[in-house]
Design an enzyme around this catalytic site. Sequence first.
Site, short mmCIF file in Angstrom:
data_model
loop_
_atom_site.label_atom_id
_atom_site.label_comp_id
_atom_site.label_asym_id
_atom_site.label_seq_id
_atom_site.Cartn_x
_atom_site.Cartn_y
_atom_site.Cartn_z
CG PHE A 188 -0.23 0.43 2.50
CD1 PHE A 188 -0.05 1.79 2.80
CD2 PHE A 188 0.28 -0.51 3.38
CE1 PHE A 188 0.62 2.17 3.95
CE2 PHE A 188 0.95 -0.13 4.53
CZ PHE A 188 1.13 1.22 4.81
CE LYS A 212 -2.93 -8.81 -4.30
NZ LYS A 212 -3.60 -7.69 -3.60
CD GLU A 215 -5.43 -6.01 0.17
OE1 GLU A 215 -4.66 -6.12 -0.79
OE2 GLU A 215 -5.17 -6.49 1.30
NE ARG A 216 -3.95 -2.72 3.84
CZ ARG A 216 -2.88 -2.89 4.61
NH1 ARG A 216 -2.13 -1.83 4.90
NH2 ARG A 216 -2.55 -4.05 5.07
CB SER A 265 4.50 -7.54 5.42
OG SER A 265 3.67 -8.59 4.96
CB CYS A 320 10.54 -0.42 2.59
SG CYS A 320 11.27 0.16 1.08
CD GLU A 420 8.72 -2.78 8.17
OE1 GLU A 420 8.02 -3.80 8.01
OE2 GLU A 420 9.20 -2.12 7.22
P1 NAD Z 1 1.43 -6.58 2.97
O1 NAD Z 1 2.39 -7.69 2.96
O2 NAD Z 1 0.36 -6.55 3.98
O3 NAD Z 1 0.69 -6.52 1.54
C1 NAD Z 1 1.42 -6.63 0.31
C2 NAD Z 1 0.61 -7.44 -0.68
O4 NAD Z 1 0.51 -8.80 -0.22
C3 NAD Z 1 -0.81 -6.94 -0.87
O5 NAD Z 1 -1.09 -6.97 -2.25
C4 NAD Z 1 -1.66 -7.91 -0.08
O6 NAD Z 1 -2.91 -8.15 -0.68
C5 NAD Z 1 -0.85 -9.19 -0.05
N1 NAD Z 1 -0.91 -9.89 1.24
C6 NAD Z 1 -0.99 -9.32 2.47
N2 NAD Z 1 -0.92 -10.27 3.44
C7 NAD Z 1 -0.81 -11.44 2.82
C8 NAD Z 1 -0.69 -12.79 3.27
N3 NAD Z 1 -0.66 -13.10 4.56
N4 NAD Z 1 -0.58 -13.75 2.35
C9 NAD Z 1 -0.58 -13.45 1.04
N5 NAD Z 1 -0.70 -12.19 0.56
C10 NAD Z 1 -0.80 -11.20 1.42
O7 NAD Z 1 2.29 -5.24 2.99
P2 NAD Z 1 1.76 -3.76 3.15
O8 NAD Z 1 1.27 -3.56 4.55
O9 NAD Z 1 0.85 -3.41 2.02
O10 NAD Z 1 3.13 -2.93 2.92
C11 NAD Z 1 4.02 -2.60 3.96
C12 NAD Z 1 5.21 -3.54 4.00
O11 NAD Z 1 5.87 -3.53 2.75
C13 NAD Z 1 6.27 -3.11 5.02
O12 NAD Z 1 6.76 -4.25 5.68
C14 NAD Z 1 7.36 -2.49 4.15
O13 NAD Z 1 8.66 -2.52 4.72
C15 NAD Z 1 7.27 -3.35 2.94
N6 NAD Z 1 7.85 -2.68 1.79
C16 NAD Z 1 9.08 -3.10 1.36
C17 NAD Z 1 9.68 -2.46 0.29
C18 NAD Z 1 11.04 -2.89 -0.18
O14 NAD Z 1 11.39 -2.55 -1.30
N7 NAD Z 1 11.80 -3.61 0.63
C19 NAD Z 1 9.03 -1.41 -0.37
C20 NAD Z 1 7.78 -1.03 0.09
C21 NAD Z 1 7.19 -1.67 1.17
#
Ligand code: NAD
EC number: 1.2.1.27
Length: 538
Positions: A188, A212, A215-216, A265, A320, A420
């Site tokens: 997101f 994909k 969703e937020r 994440s 991140c 984090e």
């Molecule tokens: P998230 O993992 O909750 O969601 C990311 C995607 O995965 C979404 O499309 C979601 O629908 C899907 N998803 C969520 N939980 C899932 C699960 N249990 N099983 C399968 N799919 C799932 O992440 P977020 O809250 O949207 O983003 C924040 C996180 O992203 C932070 O940890 C941040 O550090 C990380 N991030 C990392 C980078 C990088 O380049 N290292 C860049 C941006 C964000």
Amino acid sequence: MAAVAAVAAAGAALRARILQVSSKVNSSWQPASSFSSSSVPTVKLFIDGKFIESKSDKWIDIHNPATNEVIGRVPQSTKAEMDAAVSSCKRTFPAWADTSILSRQQVLLRYQQLIKENLKEIARLITLEQGKTLADAEGDVFRGLQVVEHACSVTSLILGETMPSITKDMDLYSYRLPLGVCAGITPFNFPAMIPLWMFPMAMVCGNTFLMKPSERVPGATMLLAKLFQDAGAPDGTLNIIHGQHGAVNFICDHPDIKAISFVGSNQAGEYIFERGSRHGKRVQANMGAKNHGVVMPDANKENTLNQLVGAAFGAAGQRCMALSTAILVGEAKKWLPELVERAKKLRVNAGDQPGADLGPLITPEAKERVCNLIDSGTKEGASILLDGRSIKVKGYENGNFVGPTIISNVKPNMTCYKEEIFGPVLVVLETDTLDEAIKIVNDNPYGNGTAIFTTNGATARKYSHLVDVGQVGVNVPIPVPLPMFSFTGSRASFRGDTNFYGKQGIQFYTQLKTITSQWKEEDASLSSPAVVMPTMGR
Ligand code: NAD
């Protein structure tokens, strides 16, 4: 005069086309208070070049984080819709892969121009759905745009290798070829930049792509898809589905998807890496972080404090690469009161309000989680020097706001250090020496980014050399590489072998084919050449 009118007319036509993407990805997307519950706008699927309404009976509300009003609904795509999207990618792959690379490059060249022309529109949409300030939202689009510009260099980046005369009349050469259907799953926090890390690089190499989005915050991806179509991407080369775990599992398991790019994440990333790899796919996963800024007493104090404040609290810490942990070495610990004073001056407000330095967190749950982690600091013996938990923003009392927060006396075993936080919270540790600071950073499992602040070249060199983190800044607080390099987070912040964008991005989305060929001049003249048994010898 006529030329100006033509340009204006073209601009108006583009705007009108963008408005068709979904009733709502653009200026018709108003806060929910303007709609009855039945008129809440819906986000469309993008399949075969058409923006279509999902038949799903499962929908997720999208909220404005500054007000928590419902501003839209996104479907959990049905299995039939997801199958249709992959079939579309698969059907269009052979023709797209066979399209001249120069034509694909032209699509990307037109695309970067359209993104520039619509940058503010995309940013406005990001602020509405994600909450970040308009300046941060424009930065979000701009960093993605740089990857699109980089993808325009495909003609140099995708070159294979050659070796002539490996034996008599025999030459060896290689091509980089696309994989087929690739997929992207995004988080997101960067609604434009991260999708733009993915499909432009993949598609310029000749792959077709299934996105994909989070969703937020799906709106920016939809608008970017419309602009890509307007730039000339043929129908079916980019398809978009929506959803959560069901859609993610579908992508991990589908036999026609050859590679997955994931950013998000650790919990989701580890799962997707394992499940996708088990099904024989290439997976690259950029994940969570805990980025340390090491402050030496010889650093330029003014610059360092300003950089720390911007990097810790900007984008409400939902980056991140946010510098979420400071290690003050030696006398630098005396700067703490001044750091607090600077952080106090930041203005917390809805992202579209003039002068806002940081906006809200994405959801009430995210706010609660951040507040709980701050609580844990007090319970485990740290000191809260600045507490943003009870902040109230006038006119936005229902928003998910947390003000800048600084926790000092933090030790590596505390929960607020280990987790984090992903909010506007800076945790501060103190050490007597640089070596102790390096040990703390290297003992932390994450390896996304780090920075050292010093005026001593030897200290900077030592830190860059010894620290086990993939992206290091020297007097640069958020050292995200430009896209001609790659995003090189390491250790627990990354799973996979090949990083996002740069040369590695091209490698991720292509496979090598090598050709060994022999052409003898006498072949053409001999009527019956002698039989030669191939051997492994020279
Ligand atoms: P998230 O993992 O909750 O969601 C990311 C995607 O995965 C979404 O499309 C979601 O629908 C899907 N998803 C969520 N939980 C899932 C699960 N249990 N099983 C399968 N799919 C799932 O992440 P977020 O809250 O949207 O983003 C924040 C996180 O992203 C932070 O940890 C941040 O550090 C990380 N991030 C990392 C980078 C990088 O380049 N290292 C860049 C941006 C964000």
